[in-house]
Design a protein around this motif. Sequence first.
Motif, PDB file in Angstrom:
ATOM      1  N   ASN A  46       0.756  -1.537   0.210  1.00 36.13           N
ATOM      2  CA  ASN A  46       0.155  -0.007   0.073  1.00 36.13           C
ATOM      3  C   ASN A  46       0.960   1.345  -0.009  1.00 36.13           C
ATOM      4  OD1 ASN A  46      -2.453  -1.094   0.115  1.00 36.13           O
ATOM      5  ND2 ASN A  46      -2.621  -1.389   2.090  1.00 36.13           N
ATOM      6  N   LEU A  51      -0.900   4.317  -1.582  1.00 35.45           N
ATOM      7  CA  LEU A  51      -2.154   4.560  -0.958  1.00 35.45           C
ATOM      8  C   LEU A  51      -2.174   4.857   0.584  1.00 35.45           C
ATOM      9  CD1 LEU A  51      -3.914   1.298  -2.483  1.00 35.45           C
ATOM     10  CD2 LEU A  51      -4.534   3.780  -2.715  1.00 35.45           C
ATOM     11  N   ILE A  73       1.844   3.098 -10.119  1.00 36.29           N
ATOM     12  CA  ILE A  73       1.989   1.601 -10.284  1.00 36.29           C
ATOM     13  C   ILE A  73       0.755   0.744 -10.048  1.00 36.29           C
ATOM     14  CG2 ILE A  73       3.190  -0.044  -8.793  1.00 36.29           C
ATOM     15  CD1 ILE A  73       4.958   1.485  -7.645  1.00 36.29           C
ATOM     16  N   TYR A  75      -1.327  -2.528  -9.205  1.00 35.16           N
ATOM     17  CA  TYR A  75      -1.480  -3.268  -7.987  1.00 35.16           C
ATOM     18  C   TYR A  75      -2.391  -4.215  -8.038  1.00 35.16           C
ATOM     19  CZ  TYR A  75      -2.106  -3.340  -2.856  1.00 35.16           C
ATOM     20  OH  TYR A  75      -2.146  -4.048  -1.705  1.00 35.16           O
ATOM     21  N   GLN A  77      -4.417  -7.397  -6.118  1.00 32.52           N
ATOM     22  CA  GLN A  77      -4.507  -8.052  -4.923  1.00 32.52           C
ATOM     23  C   GLN A  77      -4.793  -9.543  -4.956  1.00 32.52           C
ATOM     24  OE1 GLN A  77      -6.677  -5.601  -2.263  1.00 32.52           O
ATOM     25  NE2 GLN A  77      -6.274  -3.754  -3.287  1.00 32.52           N
ATOM     26  N   LYS A  79      -7.785 -10.924  -4.071  1.00 33.87           N
ATOM     27  CA  LYS A  79      -8.952 -10.556  -4.738  1.00 33.87           C
ATOM     28  C   LYS A  79      -8.955 -10.261  -5.929  1.00 33.87           C
ATOM     29  CE  LYS A  79     -10.695  -8.933  -0.852  1.00 33.87           C
ATOM     30  NZ  LYS A  79     -11.808  -8.064  -0.291  1.00 33.87           N
ATOM     31  N   LEU A  81     -11.022  -8.577  -7.742  1.00 32.27           N
ATOM     32  CA  LEU A  81     -11.865  -7.220  -7.732  1.00 32.27           C
ATOM     33  C   LEU A  81     -12.260  -6.650  -8.988  1.00 32.27           C
ATOM     34  CD1 LEU A  81      -9.476  -5.514  -5.215  1.00 32.27           C
ATOM     35  CD2 LEU A  81     -11.750  -6.469  -4.772  1.00 32.27           C
ATOM     36  N   LEU A  82     -12.605  -7.718  -9.982  1.00 30.91           N
ATOM     37  CA  LEU A  82     -13.598  -7.396 -11.034  1.00 30.91           C
ATOM     38  C   LEU A  82     -14.794  -6.839 -10.772  1.00 30.91           C
ATOM     39  CD1 LEU A  82     -12.361 -10.333 -13.152  1.00 30.91           C
ATOM     40  CD2 LEU A  82     -11.322  -8.080 -13.458  1.00 30.91           C
ATOM     41  N   ARG A 142      -5.395  -6.399 -16.372  1.00 27.72           N
ATOM     42  CA  ARG A 142      -6.190  -4.955 -16.029  1.00 27.72           C
ATOM     43  C   ARG A 142      -4.965  -4.201 -15.440  1.00 27.72           C
ATOM     44  NH1 ARG A 142     -10.198  -5.247 -11.557  1.00 27.72           N
ATOM     45  NH2 ARG A 142      -8.391  -5.841 -10.373  1.00 27.72           N
TER      46      ARG A 142
ATOM     47  N   ASP B 148     -17.140  -3.551  -1.492  1.00 31.41           N
ATOM     48  CA  ASP B 148     -15.897  -3.838  -1.064  1.00 31.41           C
ATOM     49  C   ASP B 148     -14.643  -2.790  -0.810  1.00 31.41           C
ATOM     50  OD1 ASP B 148     -13.508  -5.075  -0.226  1.00 31.41           O
ATOM     51  OD2 ASP B 148     -13.611  -6.622  -1.739  1.00 31.41           O
ATOM     52  N   ASP B 150     -11.633  -2.766  -0.572  1.00 30.11           N
ATOM     53  CA  ASP B 150     -10.519  -3.128  -1.601  1.00 30.11           C
ATOM     54  C   ASP B 150     -10.888  -2.547  -2.801  1.00 30.11           C
ATOM     55  OD1 ASP B 150      -8.973  -4.152   0.604  1.00 30.11           O
ATOM     56  OD2 ASP B 150      -9.603  -6.170   0.414  1.00 30.11           O
ATOM     57  N   GLN B 151     -12.088  -2.807  -3.362  1.00 29.44           N
ATOM     58  CA  GLN B 151     -12.639  -2.375  -4.813  1.00 29.44           C
ATOM     59  C   GLN B 151     -12.339  -0.798  -4.959  1.00 29.44           C
ATOM     60  OE1 GLN B 151     -14.741  -4.839  -6.851  1.00 29.44           O
ATOM     61  NE2 GLN B 151     -13.310  -3.419  -8.034  1.00 29.44           N
ATOM     62  N   LYS B 153     -10.217   0.740  -3.139  1.00 28.31           N
ATOM     63  CA  LYS B 153      -8.845   1.015  -2.882  1.00 28.31           C
ATOM     64  C   LYS B 153      -8.061   0.919  -4.168  1.00 28.31           C
ATOM     65  CE  LYS B 153      -6.144  -1.434   0.112  1.00 28.31           C
ATOM     66  NZ  LYS B 153      -5.922  -2.076   1.141  1.00 28.31           N
ATOM     67  N   LEU B 154      -8.485  -0.233  -4.731  1.00 27.54           N
ATOM     68  CA  LEU B 154      -8.140  -0.371  -5.992  1.00 27.54           C
ATOM     69  C   LEU B 154      -8.135   0.638  -7.314  1.00 27.54           C
ATOM     70  CD1 LEU B 154      -6.709  -2.706  -7.864  1.00 27.54           C
ATOM     71  CD2 LEU B 154      -9.059  -3.006  -8.857  1.00 27.54           C
ATOM     72  N   ARG B 156      -8.766   3.773  -6.398  1.00 26.55           N
ATOM     73  CA  ARG B 156      -7.984   4.959  -6.123  1.00 26.55           C
ATOM     74  C   ARG B 156      -6.570   4.776  -6.463  1.00 26.55           C
ATOM     75  NH1 ARG B 156      -6.876   7.027  -0.980  1.00 26.55           N
ATOM     76  NH2 ARG B 156      -7.494   5.244   0.193  1.00 26.55           N
ATOM     77  N   SER B 157      -5.917   3.458  -6.242  1.00 28.03           N
ATOM     78  CA  SER B 157      -4.532   3.263  -6.776  1.00 28.03           C
ATOM     79  C   SER B 157      -4.690   3.652  -8.130  1.00 28.03           C
ATOM     80  CB  SER B 157      -3.986   1.864  -6.388  1.00 28.03           C
ATOM     81  OG  SER B 157      -4.782   1.061  -7.385  1.00 28.03           O
ATOM     82  N   MET B 158      -5.513   3.372  -8.933  1.00 24.38           N
ATOM     83  CA  MET B 158      -5.592   3.615 -10.374  1.00 24.38           C
ATOM     84  C   MET B 158      -5.733   5.221 -10.564  1.00 24.38           C
ATOM     85  SD  MET B 158      -7.046   0.432 -12.437  1.00 24.38           S
ATOM     86  CE  MET B 158      -8.472   0.453 -11.559  1.00 24.38           C
TER      87      MET B 158
END
Lengths: 236, 260
Positions: A46, A51, A73, A75, A77, A79, A81-82, A142, B148, B150-151, B153-154, B156-158
């Motif tokens: 993170n 983050l 970058i 990242y 995980q 999961k 997360l689609l 992705r 979620d 984490d979703q 967060k992902l 945001r990271s993008m």
Amino acid sequence: MDIKVDKVSKSMGEVHILDHIDIAVHKHEFVVILGPSGCGKSTLFNIIAGLLLPDEGRILLDGKDYTGQTGRIGYMQQKDLLLPSRTILDNVCIPLVLKGMPQHKARQKAFSYLPDFGLEGFAAYYPRQLSGGMRQRAALLRTYLFASDILLLDEPFVALDAISRRKMQLWLRELRSHYPCTILFVTHDIDEALMLADRIYLFSARPAKVRLEIKTASAPHDVHKETILHLLEEET
Amino acid sequence: MKRSPHTADKLAPWIAILVFLLIWEGGVRITQTPDWLLPPPSQVLMALGTNASMLFKHTIVTVEEALLGLGLSTLIALMTAYLMDQVLWFRQAFYPLIIFSQTIPLLILAVLFTIWFGFGMLPKILVVILVCFFPVVISLMNGLDGVDPDQIKLFRSMGATSTAIFTMVKLPAAMPSFFSGLRISATYSLMAAVIAEWMGAEKGLGYFMTLMQKGYRIDQVLASVLIICLISFLLVKCIDLLEYLLLPWNRKEDTQYNWG
């Protein structure tokens, strides 16, 4: 593109999670961070992804300070997360669209990558219609389309069954020969680390510290495995 | 040829209704219950036929109020949910108030609105909005909050903006929950319009029912009830269809849309 983690420390409340972590990943190198579950690997990721801010230390990408900056970058995980509401093609397009590429162009570009990522013919499928392995490959594509030069992979195969995981490891190794990129990969699986990595950093439990650095090519995998297991035994 | 268990399952509710109607019809005839107390179902059906044009006129008004109210409340709910999701102080200020608003007795409101806004359509639409708003906004908020982390967060990271996260991640994820709320509101909408009309109106099914009830025309009252039930059912089915069309990704595997 290379990554340098420069003396990064982080505490969350009372818990000291990362203790002066120094890591370097060179261009087109595959580096694995190996450590027990909950050792703070995800926190480190993170921080590298921007983050989280470290208490101390810096993140350098190609020598430039990127501490606390997102959007550089890719990242991935554990999961996938689609988004369940989008087809596979539209899911892998997301980073391109977020960067401002028109939808049809993004689709065109992403579509050309599907065969190499084992997703040919599945563009119009929804994530729930795909197996765990395929979903992880889509998640990796992705990530790759977001930033093709550096990938952070946080235990990407941990949720898969043993057979799919093995297949995915072989596939990832194969993929790297076509798409050279810098990869930082976290796992707690020693065999996975040895199979994939050019170099391994062995982390200790909390607070996480680099205990050992291994160049996998320097000796047979069995020898490295012995060393790692020996060190872990000492620790307990 | 053997009938598949599937068809038998589908017939079951119809058989139950038929049995119920037969018992009703038979019971009323055997005990010779007067019509002003409880007419048999056959007479209710007749009332539906003989008074069709009158019923139709009043039904149109009620349906119009219900649909307008439902539509407007959905629109307001979407805007409120967006604001509550994006602006923290807005959520802190209004979320408890929205829940508190549900403790206000609907009947009193209907009376008050009639006093304030007269006998026209406006007070009815307002009542429908107040009734329908709550289920939609609450289910929408639940859906938005259930994403979620984490979703997010992902994304945001993008480098996604919070508007992009709302439209790409949160809103689609909240849609199934939104539609269950909308379905509840749809069943309430017609009822709310009728109750509001009951409190004072010049037209509409609620008004018609108060008239008929005063004249002990129970058959006409029940005919109106039947219409309300049928239209409410139709409305829910329309929303099911809308969900089926708008959320292709949320369909159950290998199912065709069915009206049953």
